[in-house]
Design an enzyme around this catalytic site. Sequence first.
Site, PDB file in Angstrom:
ATOM      1  N   LYS A   8       2.203   4.547   1.465  1.00 57.66           N
ATOM      2  CA  LYS A   8       2.181   5.049   2.839  1.00 57.66           C
ATOM      3  C   LYS A   8       1.828   6.530   2.790  1.00 57.66           C
ATOM      4  O   LYS A   8       2.627   7.360   2.361  1.00 57.66           O
ATOM      5  CB  LYS A   8       3.529   4.837   3.530  1.00 57.66           C
ATOM      6  CG  LYS A   8       3.481   5.249   4.979  1.00 57.66           C
ATOM      7  CD  LYS A   8       4.703   4.817   5.740  1.00 57.66           C
ATOM      8  CE  LYS A   8       4.542   5.061   7.224  1.00 57.66           C
ATOM      9  NZ  LYS A   8       4.399   6.465   7.578  1.00 57.66           N
ATOM     10  N   CYS A  25      37.767  39.215  -2.041  1.00 50.82           N
ATOM     11  CA  CYS A  25      38.858  40.157  -2.350  1.00 50.82           C
ATOM     12  C   CYS A  25      38.554  41.584  -1.920  1.00 50.82           C
ATOM     13  O   CYS A  25      39.325  42.495  -2.164  1.00 50.82           O
ATOM     14  CB  CYS A  25      39.179  40.102  -3.838  1.00 50.82           C
ATOM     15  SG  CYS A  25      37.818  40.737  -4.836  1.00 50.82           S
ATOM     16  N   CYS A  79      31.359  40.525  -8.760  1.00 49.95           N
ATOM     17  CA  CYS A  79      32.629  41.053  -8.276  1.00 49.95           C
ATOM     18  C   CYS A  79      33.431  41.410  -9.530  1.00 49.95           C
ATOM     19  O   CYS A  79      33.752  40.530 -10.331  1.00 49.95           O
ATOM     20  CB  CYS A  79      33.376  40.007  -7.458  1.00 49.95           C
ATOM     21  SG  CYS A  79      35.073  40.525  -7.124  1.00 49.95           S
ATOM     22  N   GLU A  94       0.842  -1.202   0.000  1.00 50.71           N
ATOM     23  CA  GLU A  94       0.000   0.000   0.000  1.00 50.71           C
ATOM     24  C   GLU A  94       0.874   1.248   0.000  1.00 50.71           C
ATOM     25  O   GLU A  94       1.945   1.245   0.587  1.00 50.71           O
ATOM     26  CB  GLU A  94      -0.841   0.038   1.292  1.00 50.71           C
ATOM     27  CG  GLU A  94      -1.514  -1.273   1.620  1.00 50.71           C
ATOM     28  CD  GLU A  94      -2.362  -1.213   2.885  1.00 50.71           C
ATOM     29  OE1 GLU A  94      -2.316  -0.191   3.595  1.00 50.71           O
ATOM     30  OE2 GLU A  94      -3.078  -2.196   3.137  1.00 50.71           O
ATOM     31  N   ASP A 137       1.089  10.300   3.708  1.00 46.95           N
ATOM     32  CA  ASP A 137       1.712  11.218   4.655  1.00 46.95           C
ATOM     33  C   ASP A 137       0.678  12.228   5.135  1.00 46.95           C
ATOM     34  O   ASP A 137       0.650  13.379   4.728  1.00 46.95           O
ATOM     35  CB  ASP A 137       2.899  11.920   3.973  1.00 46.95           C
ATOM     36  CG  ASP A 137       3.854  12.500   4.989  1.00 46.95           C
ATOM     37  OD1 ASP A 137       3.683  12.206   6.190  1.00 46.95           O
ATOM     38  OD2 ASP A 137       4.754  13.241   4.588  1.00 46.95           O
ATOM     39  N   CYS A 154      39.987  38.200  -8.684  1.00 46.99           N
ATOM     40  CA  CYS A 154      39.329  37.682  -7.472  1.00 46.99           C
ATOM     41  C   CYS A 154      39.563  36.181  -7.372  1.00 46.99           C
ATOM     42  O   CYS A 154      39.371  35.418  -8.312  1.00 46.99           O
ATOM     43  CB  CYS A 154      37.844  37.981  -7.501  1.00 46.99           C
ATOM     44  SG  CYS A 154      36.971  37.259  -6.112  1.00 46.99           S
ATOM     45  N   LYS A 191      10.347   3.048   3.394  1.00 47.50           N
ATOM     46  CA  LYS A 191      10.286   4.483   3.091  1.00 47.50           C
ATOM     47  C   LYS A 191      11.052   4.850   1.822  1.00 47.50           C
ATOM     48  O   LYS A 191      12.014   4.188   1.454  1.00 47.50           O
ATOM     49  CB  LYS A 191      10.902   5.276   4.254  1.00 47.50           C
ATOM     50  CG  LYS A 191      10.165   5.148   5.566  1.00 47.50           C
ATOM     51  CD  LYS A 191       8.948   6.030   5.583  1.00 47.50           C
ATOM     52  CE  LYS A 191       8.554   6.554   6.918  1.00 47.50           C
ATOM     53  NZ  LYS A 191       9.351   7.420   7.655  1.00 47.50           N
ATOM     54  N   TYR A 208      -7.297   1.993   5.794  1.00 50.83           N
ATOM     55  CA  TYR A 208      -6.363   0.891   5.516  1.00 50.83           C
ATOM     56  C   TYR A 208      -6.337  -0.204   6.577  1.00 50.83           C
ATOM     57  O   TYR A 208      -5.514  -1.102   6.509  1.00 50.83           O
ATOM     58  CB  TYR A 208      -4.943   1.410   5.295  1.00 50.83           C
ATOM     59  CG  TYR A 208      -4.445   2.337   6.394  1.00 50.83           C
ATOM     60  CD1 TYR A 208      -4.210   1.858   7.680  1.00 50.83           C
ATOM     61  CD2 TYR A 208      -4.211   3.678   6.128  1.00 50.83           C
ATOM     62  CE1 TYR A 208      -3.768   2.704   8.670  1.00 50.83           C
ATOM     63  CE2 TYR A 208      -3.767   4.535   7.119  1.00 50.83           C
ATOM     64  CZ  TYR A 208      -3.547   4.038   8.396  1.00 50.83           C
ATOM     65  OH  TYR A 208      -3.111   4.872   9.378  1.00 50.83           O
ATOM     66  N   CYS A 240      33.025  42.273  -2.079  1.00 47.19           N
ATOM     67  CA  CYS A 240      33.301  40.861  -2.307  1.00 47.19           C
ATOM     68  C   CYS A 240      33.935  40.287  -1.042  1.00 47.19           C
ATOM     69  O   CYS A 240      34.875  40.863  -0.502  1.00 47.19           O
ATOM     70  CB  CYS A 240      34.248  40.705  -3.492  1.00 47.19           C
ATOM     71  SG  CYS A 240      34.755  38.991  -3.732  1.00 47.19           S
TER      72      CYS A 240
HETATM   73  S1  IVH Z   1      -0.876   0.539   8.849  1.00 47.25           S
HETATM   74  C1  IVH Z   1      -0.466  -1.561  12.669  1.00 47.25           C
HETATM   75  N1  IVH Z   1      -1.064   1.496   6.426  1.00 47.25           N
HETATM   76  O1  IVH Z   1       1.857   5.287   9.103  1.00 47.25           O
HETATM   77  C2  IVH Z   1      -0.323  -0.870  11.384  1.00 47.25           C
HETATM   78  N2  IVH Z   1      -0.307   2.936   8.156  1.00 47.25           N
HETATM   79  O2  IVH Z   1       4.015   4.630  11.172  1.00 47.25           O
HETATM   80  C3  IVH Z   1      -0.544   0.553  11.529  1.00 47.25           C
HETATM   81  N3  IVH Z   1       0.175   5.200   7.422  1.00 47.25           N
HETATM   82  O3  IVH Z   1       0.266   5.974  12.117  1.00 47.25           O
HETATM   83  C4  IVH Z   1      -0.563   1.356  10.369  1.00 47.25           C
HETATM   84  N4  IVH Z   1      -0.379   4.927   5.307  1.00 47.25           N
HETATM   85  O4  IVH Z   1      -0.536   7.176  10.049  1.00 47.25           O
HETATM   86  C5  IVH Z   1      -0.746   1.749   7.700  1.00 47.25           C
HETATM   87  N5  IVH Z   1      -1.306   2.234   4.235  1.00 47.25           N
HETATM   88  C6  IVH Z   1      -0.991   2.482   5.518  1.00 47.25           C
HETATM   89  C7  IVH Z   1      -0.553   3.742   5.937  1.00 47.25           C
HETATM   90  C8  IVH Z   1      -0.211   3.923   7.274  1.00 47.25           C
HETATM   91  C9  IVH Z   1       0.053   5.783   6.227  1.00 47.25           C
HETATM   92  C10 IVH Z   1       0.684   5.862   8.633  1.00 47.25           C
HETATM   93  C11 IVH Z   1      -0.268   5.835   9.792  1.00 47.25           C
HETATM   94  C12 IVH Z   1       0.488   5.288  10.943  1.00 47.25           C
HETATM   95  C13 IVH Z   1       1.889   5.420  10.501  1.00 47.25           C
HETATM   96  C14 IVH Z   1       2.705   4.306  11.096  1.00 47.25           C
END
Ligand code: IVH
Length: 683
Positions: free
Chosen positions: A123, A425, A439, A121, A125, A444, A326, A235, A422
């Site tokens: 991740k 120099c 300059c 999935e 932000d 220089c 990450k 998720y 400068c």
């Molecule tokens: S699963 C037990 N899935 O990441 C599993 N987290 O560092 C818990 N996050 O606090 C999280 N996308 O805010 C999961 N597809 C995703 C996610 C996700 C973002 C964030 C979430 C969590 C943090 C964990």
Amino acid sequence: MAPPSPAAPPEVASRIKELREQLHYHNYRYYVLDDPVVSDAEYDRLLKELEKLEEQYPELVTPDSPTQRVGAAPLEKFESVRHRQPMLSLENAFSETEAREFDDRLKRFLRTTEEFHYVVEPKMDGLAVELVYEQGHFTVGSTRGDGIRGENVTQNLKTIHTIPLQMLGKEAPVPELLEIRGEVYMDLGEFDKLNKERLDRGEPAFANPRNAAAGSLRQLDPAVTASRPLKIYCYGVGEIKGATFQTHWDMLESLRKWGFRVNPLIETCAGIDAAIAYHHRIEKDRHNHNKINYEIDGVVIKVNSLELQERLGSKTRSPRWALAYKFAATQATTKIIRFEFNVGRTGAVTPTAVMDPVEVGGVTVSRATLHNEDEAKKKGVYKGATVLVQRAGDVIPEVVKVIEEEERLPKDAEPFKMPEKCEICDTPLVRESEKITRCPNPDCFGAQTRGIMHFASKTAMDIDGLGEKMVLKLVNSGLVKDISDLYNLTAGDIIPITEKPGKKKISGKLANNITTAIEKSKKRPLWRIINAIGIRLVGEAQAQILAQNFKSLKDLMEASEEKLKDIEGIGDKRAISIKEYCNNPKNKKIIEKLRGLLEVLPPEKQAAGPLSGKTFVFTGSLTSLSREEAKNMVTSRGGKVSSSVSAKTDYVVAGAKTGSKEARAEELKIPVLTEAEFEDLVR
Ligand code: IVH
């Protein structure tokens, strides 16, 4: 006191129920599926009808009625809520090796050699939230907090249309209790729009979409949250009563059926290799905003089988069955310690922010360019400012913006100012424009160092081993004052300035390599020499044009301004700059010396390829390439670039806002290419 309202007749109660169901469903079609089945007007009509009935019979208003998304009174403070099951965080991995270690660890833990099925999935932000549904009704929503207790932000979450107030129960029966976990976030486009509006109103901009989402959700007045474009992707689940699943994927499918928004980029895959491939694929698409228009900072790899998840269990803070793999961060925040003003080879002074070291995109960065005075002032940088820095690909890190501090400026705040003199120099600087400060001293030291580095660079004399550190040593020691001095260097000169205690051999070898490389550079084609001497406004492409028009350096030095102006691809400004260079007595001396040292090779054979023998003319402004890049693409493929359209022109490349050249091309029946067609042709 208002008179008690009459008891609602049963047909009103059932109409209310019907309206709510319809509105929940239309909300879901519109916001979750992005695929409405009724017009906005029809939706509004249904909502108005419901509002009216609820006004007449207030005892029938329920907290999850579609009329209740907005309108709750502001809170004094947030209550704290305990999560039924802790909201854990994820273990991080930053490399392929670490991702494989995770997979190995799981196999060892379960004593298996079989490959796992994973769910992968993006991740998100944003910020994690929990939504509690009882008998299908949204009752409590909270932030993650410390994982055990969070803040009750139910009223605010209700304003987010992608959060169902009532679960859909048609495709799958609604469970008695369901805790949903998901991420609240803001789309990039919406984020930019919000920031523009804030700046217009004189309010500070949010540093990034995550801060904007978090700031918006943690508002005591739900009306403020309602005005912010927040969304959710779900998720996971916490506690659940009344439904079971075999796999994480099944669970996500059920969430979809119940009307929750689940990221369509989520996939299942077999084995860690496929999960790593997914990571690379998503990372590549990360900045393609047509595909991913929100910020992500990695991918999450989860074991699909819930039975295996159970067996793997959790450590204190994170489950064993999941990993956040990450991406290397390309942006980071840090603090400006001071400014430095570097003098380039042409004497141009570039402001640089020196910062607390911070890791960006896998490397530690402590300096970032501010480009010029204009840019630095526009960004409002000051000493002590907290700034967002970014590194994209291999480019020099740059300051994106100052992170607005809501409190007063820090004590050591000192506004950005270009120096008067400068820093190297002490010569008073000349301000040519907001963008260029120079300059003017040709001796220089800063300009000298840069000039020598340019002379030795790949597209100039191509001398290996003369990087910034080495050149600085040579200039500092007084061994090299100008480029011609390079050719008098001996290994014996270099050894003492590079020697490290106990490493005599290494510096001997290094010194030999450098003198050999310098020796080799004595034979170069004319265009390289012209590029190398560092005439302002003359780069690789113009050097090639000049080399086609002059037999030798001497020829070039003696050319009249008029002759230079007449050369296609040079033009008035460059002609003046070339003449200035050639008339400067100091440059004359250097060129004289070089002529005695260098042997000019006959022109290199033009690179074979689709463009040899072809002449291009550019007109209008290009969008994805700079003029310079486009020209280099032609010359490096053996083609020629000319500034005016004539019968000898093969192609005219037209960007935006073209003028007479395009018309002339049409007259002469010369093909006119768009920028995209040009790129197709040369790539
Ligand atoms: S699963 C037990 N899935 O990441 C599993 N987290 O560092 C818990 N996050 O606090 C999280 N996308 O805010 C999961 N597809 C995703 C996610 C996700 C973002 C964030 C979430 C969590 C943090 C964990």
